[in-house]
Each structure stands twice: as structure tokens, then as C-alpha cells.
Design an enzyme around this catalytic site. Structure first.
Site, PDB file in Angstrom:
ATOM      1  N   ASP A 129       0.715  -1.029   0.192  1.00  0.00           N
ATOM      2  CA  ASP A 129      -0.254   0.162  -0.123  1.00  0.00           C
ATOM      3  C   ASP A 129       1.043   1.199  -0.081  1.00  0.00           C
ATOM      4  O   ASP A 129       1.342   1.619   1.040  1.00  0.00           O
ATOM      5  CB  ASP A 129      -1.159   0.098   1.205  1.00  0.00           C
ATOM      6  CG  ASP A 129      -1.964  -1.186   1.069  1.00  0.00           C
ATOM      7  OD1 ASP A 129      -1.640  -1.913   0.412  1.00  0.00           O
ATOM      8  OD2 ASP A 129      -3.104  -0.865   1.774  1.00  0.00           O
TER       9      ASP A 129
ATOM     10  N   LYS B 280      -6.781   3.519  -3.553  1.00  0.00           N
ATOM     11  CA  LYS B 280      -7.149   3.522  -2.223  1.00  0.00           C
ATOM     12  C   LYS B 280      -7.355   4.940  -1.864  1.00  0.00           C
ATOM     13  O   LYS B 280      -6.758   5.647  -2.135  1.00  0.00           O
ATOM     14  CB  LYS B 280      -6.059   2.804  -1.655  1.00  0.00           C
ATOM     15  CG  LYS B 280      -6.149   2.663  -0.098  1.00  0.00           C
ATOM     16  CD  LYS B 280      -5.346   1.609   0.660  1.00  0.00           C
ATOM     17  CE  LYS B 280      -5.228   2.131   2.363  1.00  0.00           C
ATOM     18  NZ  LYS B 280      -4.319   1.308   2.931  1.00  0.00           N
TER      19      LYS B 280
ATOM     20  N   LYS C 162     -10.116   0.287  -2.835  1.00  0.00           N
ATOM     21  CA  LYS C 162     -10.303   0.135  -1.392  1.00  0.00           C
ATOM     22  C   LYS C 162     -10.322   1.405  -0.738  1.00  0.00           C
ATOM     23  O   LYS C 162      -9.534   2.174  -0.513  1.00  0.00           O
ATOM     24  CB  LYS C 162      -8.674  -0.318  -1.044  1.00  0.00           C
ATOM     25  CG  LYS C 162      -8.608  -0.526   0.560  1.00  0.00           C
ATOM     26  CD  LYS C 162      -7.168  -1.258   1.004  1.00  0.00           C
ATOM     27  CE  LYS C 162      -7.166  -1.100   2.458  1.00  0.00           C
ATOM     28  NZ  LYS C 162      -5.675  -1.500   2.842  1.00  0.00           N
TER      29      LYS C 162
END
Lengths: 477, 298
Positions: free
Chosen positions: B135, B198, B234
Site C-alpha cells: 500500500d 485506495k 479500497k
């Protein structure tokens, strides 16, 4: 995962419909002179909901007499701030009975409960709140004009937004000091009759609001009745024209809100995903039974492929079916007659050789339903493009230049509304000044507010409803 | 590859907010509700990203990830556990054999304010420790300055290290100030090779919300229409109730459709969401709520 939402049906257990409804005249429930009743049915199931009084000339006369009497003896003498209190009271009581009103609106008219709950009923109450505020401020609205009420207003409303149209008519009329005889549409009388109960519970002086039910003949009697000082009509252009003819040479005031065939214009610099949403909202809101529906879509050719592909894909997610299900997006067509009319237009489009697109959803076997439909590659000369269909049918054309789209958008006898989608502000102002339509929405569609005037150009009518302008048709000044 | 920002698609904030309001009127009941709550649980990236994290805490979290609630053994496991690089090894060991993924934040999380070389080094290290997913954060300073190509190239550089590892690119939408910028940043990240986009780090107050997520979902959809390539989504931070999770999934269902309705293409970055889902599933199953004391806090 394939996810179909489970049924989420709104319960109707708590509402009680009467078997039979009478006219509401002079504050009392009055049996019809004809002794006849007609049925109001649920278009989603074809079941009879209630019997409703069938009016005739004598009923109209009685209602007009009581309205004139109430006007002369009570309402025009009452201080404006006292009038306002009654109107506020109606608004509050509508809010208290909002759920019941929403359910009955959906049962009687077939519109999704989400719309009657979130749009029709709150908006109707808001119109009463808004105009209650004006009642004692008319002299400030029209300074040095000494505005005075007109007298008795004969009001005839359509079936697409039954309660909301009653509010649009009654609230400004009362605020300006007029009394009212109102006739709801034949297929959707029930919420107006619940509104009559509310008005009765509010202790409004008898005769200030009279509600009578029946067919077009009752409306015609209202229009020609000598005690009517003002006629307000919302409905088809055809009937509007006949009313205007009937009133020629009389000193009755008239306001008309008639049909439409709005141009909905999408430029290639628009926020495309939101524009697609706007197109869907513009044509499929209330099954397309909307006079300002965005029924003629003009897409700039450079983004046409993308817009149409996205529109088709978005239409697949629309839920068509039981109007009482909270997840339903498109409910039932208001009546059998209207469904037949829409089908006639669908056939006309097919006969013209137009490309037709419909979703693959299955419709309920009972009730009046119509698939959301696109006609692609249409021309200005196609009947489906020229005439108001009043159903979930969208006609799509493409355009290249701004001049071309303005010319085509205005090339129609109607002029009620239009919509423009572009990221460029200057383009919006250019179009809003050139489109001959009473309302032009920019980067949105079907937005309403009690403070905002609504009404048409050309054969879409005259006079405005909503806002300060909405007071004018109910005042002599 | 050069990134052409002039082709960026406009976003209308009012339209986005209205669409979100529409999703939130959907009424999800009964069978549909239990099914979708289990799906939501299986999509969670159970997250702990604190300076005070210990190996012990990470192990506890991993236990929770594999077996969310002992009373209901039929519950699905969550999708991943998300930790700082220094805890990746511990998490990897604790999750062995479970198929729960280990996600590691990297690239000078949460600010992204460091040299590219250092960010790359950190990413390599996280992958060496065993991370299945990275991430990363975008360089917001460069983005807001208008240096889009730099933002793009940094993501592409990290992506070049990832191979089998799935790369989630955090836009930190709370710092991007407009939905137009969210759209732009999403396009940059996707173009640079993100497997997922995300919303947030969870380290600033403005975390995920539905309008921002909708703009990102629409970007993914437009990319899919053009290229037929799927990108995952996400939303992270700020989603703590089961009801919110259902609303997000309604939005996902009606925007991207059934192909995205699985943990491979959609994740929730959340720490407390799992417990609320367990509570609600308990209610659906037994008719009444568990006392919160029955549900583990990790």
C-alpha cells in the site's frame, strides 16, 4: 457475486382508505347530485382502491356558491396574518400525515414510494410553508401596486403529481386571499381528498377550499361557471387550448401549465458520468409522466458513443416493478389509457424504422408497466420527437455545433424546460439566453423549489407557479 | 510512458452527491443483508498502523483475521492484514497456511515525503519480508504543485518492483481538495499501473467517504470500458459500521457490477468495522445483539 436486492415492501397496514369518498363542499362531505360514483384503481395491481363521487354541473354550482360566499363573508375580510396561520397549519398537518399521504399517492398513481416519500409529499408541504410566509407580505412583494385577491379560483390539476399539484394551486391562491374550487384528476383523486380531510381538521372556514371529483365534463363546468373569477389549469395543451377558447371574451383570469418536450443537451466537455445520471433522472423520473421531462436528448457527436453506451448500461441497473418496494426506481404507468398511448408512440417509432433499445428486465404480469425505452438516431420530423409521449421514452439525436443544437432545441411548439450539460460556464449562459424555455437547468435536471418560479413559453402555457412570480396569477394589481 | 492530463474527465460534485444520496435510499433486508455482510467481512483489510504496534498486537490481529468470531465458526476470514513493513514477517508467520494476505504500507507512509530511492528501498524490503500487497502513498506535494508526470513516474517505479505483489496506490483524497483532483489522481495512478486505488492513509481526519469513492469507482469503470482491464478499489478509514459497509457495496454493485463484488477487487481498510459486522450478523442469526463484551477487541 450476483446480488439481487430482496423485496423491501413498504407496509400499507396503517393506512385506512374509505370505501367511498364524497365531494368536499363548504367544509362538509357532500353526496354527488348524480348519485353516481366512479372507481379509483391502483395501476400497479388493477385493484379498486375506493369509490369517488362523480360530479356534475349542480355539484360545481354548489361548490362555486360556497366558495364565493366564503370569499365575500370571511376570507377576504380576514387579516392576512390570520390567513397565514391556517396555511401554516395545513403544512404542518401534511408533515404529520406524510407517510400516509406518500403511501396513498403511490397506491393511487403508481409512482415509486421512494419518490412520493422523498419528493412529492415533502415538496407539497414546503409549498404551503412557503406561501404561508407571503400572505401578510404581499404589499412588499408588489410595492405601490396595492395587490388585491381576485375572488374564486377554479383549479384543475393533472394526475402525474396529484398532491403536489394541489399544493401548487391551493397554497398561493389562499395566501393571496382567494377561495378555491379544485378538481383532482379522475385517475388520482385520493390524496386531494385526504388533503380535504386535513383542511377540515385545520378548521379552515367552510367554503374556502372546496374539492370536487369527476371527469373532464366537471372541469368544463368549472371553467364556464359565472362565479369563477380565475381559472388555473395544469394538463395537456389540447385541453388548455379549449379552455382558452372558452374564456375568450370573459374577464376571467387564466393561467396554464401545459405540455412539454424538453431538449436535454450534452456537450463533450460535460461531466459525462453525472450527465448520464441527469439524463436518467430527466426522462425516467415518475415513469416519464413529467411535463418538463427531458424527452429529447441532444448529444454532441464527439461524445455520443460514450454517452449512449453508458446510458444503456445504467438503464440495466434500474429496478422496474412494484411501486411500494422501497428499492423500485420505476413504478407503474398511471392508467391503462396512458399505457396504450405510450404503446401507440412506441409503435410509431418502430414504424418509422428507428432503432429501439429497452432493458431486459421482466415486468410484473399484472398492472400497467412499460420498459424504459430509448429511440436512437431520431430526426426532428419523427412523430416520437415532435409530440409529448408522457412516458419513459427518450429520443436521441446527435449534433455538431452549438448553433445547430439551439435551432433544433427551439424547433418545437413547446417551451417548458431544457437542460444543458457542460463544464464551461460561458456556454451555459449563452444557451440559457437562447433556449426558449421557461426553465433551463444547468448540470442538473428536474430540480424544484417552492421559491423558484416554474412555467412555460409558447404552447407550454403562461403564468408562473412557485416563488414571488407564483403570486401574480392570483392577484389583481 | 508520458501521462496526458489534458484528457481528464470533468466531475460534477453536486451530481456525485445526489447519486450517493440515491444509493443510500436502497433498503437491504433479510437474506440479502446477511449475504452482503459476510461479503463485507471477507473484504476487510484488518489494519494496525501505529508507532506503538508490537509483535504481540500484530499476532492477535492475525488470529482475528483468520477466525473473526469463535461463536460463529462459519464466518469468512478477512482479506488481509495491513501493517508497517517491520511487522510483515511476524504477520506472515502468524497467517501461514490461511490464505489471508499480508499488506504492507510503504514509500514513507503516510506523508510520502522522501526520496524516490528511499521509497524504492523500503518497498523492496517489505516485499523481501514477505508482503503480498504493497500500500503505497502518492506524492501529494508534487501532485498539488501540478507535477503530474513526477507523481506518475514515482508510482510506475514502485510498480516495477512489484511483479506478483499487488500494488495499492493511496491517493490521500482528504488532501486533494476537490473531486476533480480525485479523478485526476485516480487516472494517474491507474495509468501508472496500480492494481488497486485506495482513498486514504487513515492518518488524517478526512478519510474515505462515499462521494470520493464514487469518483474513483467511475474512473475504474471508464478505464475498464477503454481497456477491458480491471482495477481494484479500497476505501480506507472512516467506515466503522455495517450499515456504511452495505451502502458502499450497493454503490459498488450499481457502479461496477457483480465482477467487482469480491475481495479480489474490493477491500475495506478498517479496524473496527469487523466487530460491527459480527454484531449485526449475530442479530440476523439469533434475533438479538451480542453484548459487546463477547466480541474481541484487537
Amino acid at each position: 457475486m450476483n446480488w439481487q436486492y430482496a423485496p423491501a415492501k413498504e407496509s400499507t397496514e396503517q393506512i385506512k382508505l374509505q370505501k367511498r369518498y364524497q365531494h368536499f363542499i363548504n367544509g362538509e362531505w357532500t353526496k354527488p347530485n348524480s348519485k353516481k360514483y366512479f372507481s379509483s384503481i391502483n395501476p400497479a395491481t388493477e385493484e379498486v382502491l375506493a369509490e369517488v363521487a362523480l360530479g356534475n354541473a349542480k355539484d360545481v354550482d354548489l361548490a362555486m356558491q360556497s366558495a364565493a360566499n366564503a370569499y365575500n363573508k370571511v376570507w377576504k375580510k380576514m387579516p392576512a396574518k390570520e390567513r397565514a396561520k391556517y396555511i401554516f397549519r395545513i403544512a404542518r398537518m401534511m408533515q404529520e400525515r406524510a407517510r400516509e399521504l406518500a403511501l396513498i399517492e403511490t397506491l393511487d398513481g403508481g409512482k415509486p414510494i421512494r419518490e412520493s416519500r422523498d419528493f412529492d409529499v415533502p415538496m407539497a408541504a414546503n409549498h404551503f410553508f412557503y406561501y404561508a410566509g407571503w400572505a401578510d407580505k404581499l404589499a412588499y412583494a408588489f410595492p405601490n401596486k396595492n395587490p388585491k385577491p381576485i375572488g374564486v379560483a377554479a383549479q384543475i390539476i393533472p394526475w402525474n403529481f396529484p398532491l403536489l399539484m394541489a399544493a401548487w394551486k391551493i397554497a398561493p391562491a389562499l395566501a393571496c386571499g382567494n377561495t378555491v374550487v379544485l378538481k383532482p384528476a379522475e385517475t388520482t383523486p385520493l390524496t386531494a381528498l385526504v388533503l380535504a380531510q386535513i383542511i377540515q381538521d385545520c378548521d379552515l372556514p367552510p367554503g374556502v377550499v372546496n374539492i370536487i371529483t369527476g371527469d373532464g365534463d366537471v372541469g368544463a363546468e368549472m371553467v364556464k361557471h359565472p362565479l369563477a373569477n380565475k381559472v388555473a389549469f395544469t394538463g395537456s395543451t389540447e385541453v388548455g387550448k379549449s379552455i382558452q377558447k372558452a374564456l375568450a371574451g370573459t374577464n376571467k383570469k387564466l393561467s396554464l401549465e401545459l405540455g412539454g418536450k424538453a431538449a436535454h443537451i450534452v456537450f463533450d466537455d460535460a461531466p459525462i458520468n453525472q450527465a448520464v445520471e441527469g439524463i436518467v433522472n430527466g426522462i425516467f423520473f415518475n415513469q416519464g409522466h413529467v411535463c418538463c421531462a427531458g424527452s429529447r436528448l441532444f448529444v454532441q457527436e464527439s461524445c455520443a458513443e460514450e454517452v449512449i453506451a453508458k446510458l444503456k448500461s445504467r438503464m440495466q441497473t434500474l429496478i422496474v416493478g412494484d411501486p411500494l418496494d422501497k428499492n423500485t426506481d420505476i413504478g407503474a404507468i398511471n392508467s391503462k389509457a396512458q399505457l396504450q398511448k405510450i404503446k401507440m408512440y412506441l409503435q410509431s417509432g418502430i414504424d418509422d424504422g428507428l432503432e429501439m433499445f429497452q432493458c431486459h428486465t421482466t415486468l410484473p404480469s399484472k398492472g400497467f408497466y412499460c420498459q424504459p425505452t430509448l429511440f436512437l438516431g431520431t430526426a426532428q420530423s419523427n412523430r416520437v420527437v415532435q409530440e409529448e409521449i408522457f412516458g419513459p421514452v427518450l429520443c436521441i439525436q446527435t449534433f455538431r455545433t452549438i448553433e445547430e443544437v439551439i435551432e433544433k432545441a427551439n424547433n418545437i411548439p413547446y417551451g417548458l424546460s431544457a437542460g444543458v450539460w457542460t463544464d464551461k460556464g460561458a456556454k451555459i449562459f449563452n444557451l440559457t439566453s437562447k433556449l426558449r424555455a421557461g426553465v433551463v437547468w444547468a448540470n442538473t435536471y428536474n430540480k424544484f423549489d417552492p421559491a423558484s418560479p416554474f412555467g412555460g413559453y409558447k404552447e407550454s402555457g403562461f403564468g408562473r407557479e412557485g416563488g414571488l412570480h407564483g403570486l401574480m396569477p392570483y392577484l389583481n394589481k | 510512458m508520458a501521462f496526458d492530463i489534458t484528457k481528464h474527465t470533468a466531475v460534477d460534485q453536486v451530481g456525485i452527491e445526489e447519486r450517493v444520496a440515491r444509493f443510500n435510499t436502497r433498503s437491504i433486508k433479510g437474506e440479502s443483508k446477511s449475504k452482503v455482510l459476510k461479503l463485507a467481512l471477507s473484504m476487510i483489510d484488518l489494519t494496525t498502523l501505529e508507532g506503538k504496534d508490537t509483535d504481540g498486537k500484530v499476532k492477535q490481529l492475525c488470529q482475528k483475521a483468520m477466525h473473526p468470531f469463535a461463536d460463529m465458526p462459519d464466518l469468512p476470514r478477512v482479506a488481509a492484514v495491513c501493517v508497517y513493513p517491520n511487522h510483515v514477517k511476524t504477520a506472515k508467520q502468524a497467517l501461514r497456511g490461511s490464505n489471508v494476505k499480508v499488506a504492507s504500507v510503504a514509500t514513507a507512509f503516510p506523508s510520502g515525503n522522501s526520496l524516490l530511492a528511499i521509497k524504492m528501498e523500503e518497498t523492496k524490503w517489505a516485499i523481501e519480508q514477505g508482503a503480498d500487497e504493497i500500500d503505497m502513498v502518492i506524492n501529494r506535494g508534487a501532485f498539488l504543485k501540478g507535477e503530474y508526470q513526477k507523481v506518475h513516474d514515482e508510482i510506475a517505479s514502485i510498480q516495477s518492483l512489484c511483479n506478483e505483489v499487488r500494488l495499492k496506490v493511496i491517493l490521500e483524497t482528504g488532501e486533494l481538495s476537490s473531486l476533480d483532483n480525485v479523478r485526476k489522481a485516480s487516472e494517474i495512478a491507474i495509468h501508472a499501473g496500480a492494481d488497486f486505488i485506495k482513498t486514504s492513509t487513515g492518518k488524517i481526519n478526512a478519510a474515505a467517504n462515499m462521494p470520493v469513492t464514487l469518483v474513483m469507482l467511475e474512473t475504474i469503470k471508464d478505464h475498464f470500458i477503454k481497456t477491458k482491464k480491471m482495477v481494484g478499489m479500497k476505501p480506507a478509514g472512516g467506515i466503522s459500521s455495517a450499515k456504511q459497509a452495505i451502502q458502499y457495496l450497493v454503490m459498488l454493485n450499481e457502479t461496477l457490477g457483480p465482477d467487482w463484488l469480491n475481495p479480489h477487487w474490493f477491500r475495506f481498510g478498517a479496524s473496527s468495522l469487523a466487530n460491527d459486522i459480527i454484531l449485526q450478523l449475530g442479530k440476523e442469526k439469533f434475533g438479538s445483539y451480542y453484548s459487546k463484551d463477547y466480541i474481541s477487541i484487537d
